[in-house]
Design an enzyme around this catalytic site. Structure first.
Site: not given
Ligand code: EPU
Length: 421
Positions: A22-23, A93, A117, A122-123, A125, A306, A328, A398
């Site tokens: 999925k991811n 997201r 969420c 999960r910002p 920024d 995850d 995380i 999902r």
């Molecule tokens: N974060 C920030 N600012 C940002 C981006 C991220 O503070 O601009 C923080 C997040 O809040 C979090 C950390 O950085 O605390 C890591 O977030 P990341 O951006 O790596 O996560 P993501 O891209 O939103 C993806 C997966 C998630 C998985 C995480 C971590 C997808 C679609 N989602 O999320 O998958 O948990 O990486 O490995 O790829 C799931 O499949 O159940 C799922 C939640």
């Protein structure tokens, strides 16, 4: 809303086919925005999140076809809108992953802010800061990210903490930007690497994906492609635990063992027997005594967040004291009170959960709260004495393809009841 009724205590046996990731599929489908021609993808799982992202792409005017099971053909040449609306983004997201490609290709984008969420604030920024540094003009207005540029330019991006989605958004944007972009502190997840391979197949020049520094030399245009998405490593981990928690014997076909090293190592440390067979499949034998461990979630290649909820279910029936720390996300323990309802002995202490092993879970009515939390409840229910009712399993739909049917094929007694609360 559908629910699962599970009669537990039955060892799972047999072979299960692992679906596409999925991811990995989500950003790869978004990257088709960048292409000048038809993009054909295979091994795409049939999931609600995938339908949501294809709806977003279709809203942008792109042609979407599903000519066979697991394939999606996207025609980006008819793109006519640059807006990802709130109605779609709010339910997923990952829709923010259209921002980088839209800006790079069409120089403008309007994408709804994802909002909070279930697993935390999960910002985004870091995505916005990096795109701004590349020359985007970004404002937040009425719940939307409004972005335009006169042309993105390569630059040096430093992420303070690795972000999977941020790395993906910037890698996509940089592929069509002018000049060279260097991402430092990049996420190393296999899904990031898979996206890089898909972009390279379109003609992008990317070096270093899978390492903490990625270099992207922008090109003026990208072509269509045919691409097969990697298997889902979180589904692999979830089925390994399904084998262990039911004292079963499973063969996982089409798994990528090199993507689940940290999970396999932790399960081996817990006493679960796992080995890779000659054909590449993974064999798990759950008939051995379990041992307590310490689990810390960390970015790849460490133990994945995850898989935190799923290993917690296994820890609940492991003799002794297991400690699990989530590093995380700030709010990813919503499964804890539900596992307690199923007879688990767990205590939350800040970012850590201390688990005291019990012999077996007991069936109860529980509520699914997010995708991976729901998976942990299914695992607990498969182990439990008696019947468990899991409500709101739309979360599972999902991210796990045909989970109930796959489990039934392995001997589990799982029934889906449609409708209701
Ligand atoms: N974060 C920030 N600012 C940002 C981006 C991220 O503070 O601009 C923080 C997040 O809040 C979090 C950390 O950085 O605390 C890591 O977030 P990341 O951006 O790596 O996560 P993501 O891209 O939103 C993806 C997966 C998630 C998985 C995480 C971590 C997808 C679609 N989602 O999320 O998958 O948990 O990486 O490995 O790829 C799931 O499949 O159940 C799922 C939640």
């Amino acid at each position: 809303m559908d629910k699962f009724i599970i009669e537990g205590g039955i060892p799972l046996n047999g072979e299960v086919h692992i679906s596409g990731s999925k991811n990995a599929a989500l950003p790869i489908l978004c990257s088709s925005i960048l292409a000048d021609d038809i993009c054909t993808y295979t091994n795409i799982p049939a999931l609600r999140d995938i339908s949501t992202i294809t709806e977003v792409l279709s809203t942008l005017g792109m042609g979407i076809e599903r000519p066979c099971n697991g394939c999606i053909v996207i025609d980006p040449r008819t793109t006519s809108s640059y807006e990802a609306p709130y109605e779609l983004v709010k339910s997923m997201r990952a829709s923010i992953l259209v921002l980088g490609p839209l800006l790079a290709k069409y120089k403008k984008a309007k994408v709804s802010l994802p909002g909070g969420c279930a697993i935390g604030v999960r910002p985004i920024d870091m995505h916005l800061k990096a795109l701004t540094k590349m020359g985007a003009n970004i404002t937040l207005s009425h719940g939307y990210v409004m972005a335009f540029t006169e042309g993105l330019k390569g630059t040096r991006i430093v992420f303070d903490t690795p972000t999977v989605g941020g790395t993906e958004n910037i890698m996509m944007a940089a592929s069509l930007a002018e000049g060279t972009t260097v991402i430092e502190g990049a996420a190393k997840e296999p899904e990031v690497v898979d996206l890089a391979y898909a972009l390279i197949a379109m003609g992008a020049q990317i070096d270093g994906a899978g390492q903490s520094t990625i270099t992207i030399d922008g090109t003026p245009s990208l072509s269509g492609l045919e691409y097969r998405v990697i298997p889902d490593r979180i589904e692999v981990g979830t089925f390994l635990i399904a084998g262990a928690i039911t004292k079963g014997d499973l063969i996982l076909k089409d798994a990528r063992a090199d993507h689940v090293v940290a999970v396999v190592d932790k399960l081996l440390e817990m006493g679960v027997a796992i080995n890779q067979r000659e054909d590449g499949s993974l064999h798990v034998d759950g008939k051995h005594d379990l041992l307590p461990v310490q689990v810390d979630t960390v970015p790849y290649p460490g133990f994945p967040t995850d898989m935190q909820a799923q290993i917690m279910a296994l820890a609940c029936i492991t003799p002794g004291t297991t400690s699990i720390t989530e590093n995380i996300f700030e709010n990813r323990f919503m499964h804890v009170p539900e596992l307690v309802r199923l007879g688990g002995r767990l205590e939350e202490k800040g970012h850590t959960v201390i688990v005291q092993g019990v012999e077996q879970f007991q069936g109860a009515s529980v509520m699914a709260t997010d995708l991976r939390a729901s998976a942990s409840l299914v695992l607990a229910a498969l182990n439990a004495r008696g019947l468990t009712e899991i409500r709101r399993i739309y979360h599972l739909d999902r991210g796990y393809e045909n989970l109930d049917q796959k489990l039934v094929k392995l001997g589990a007694r799982v029934r889906r009841e449609r409708g209701g609360l």
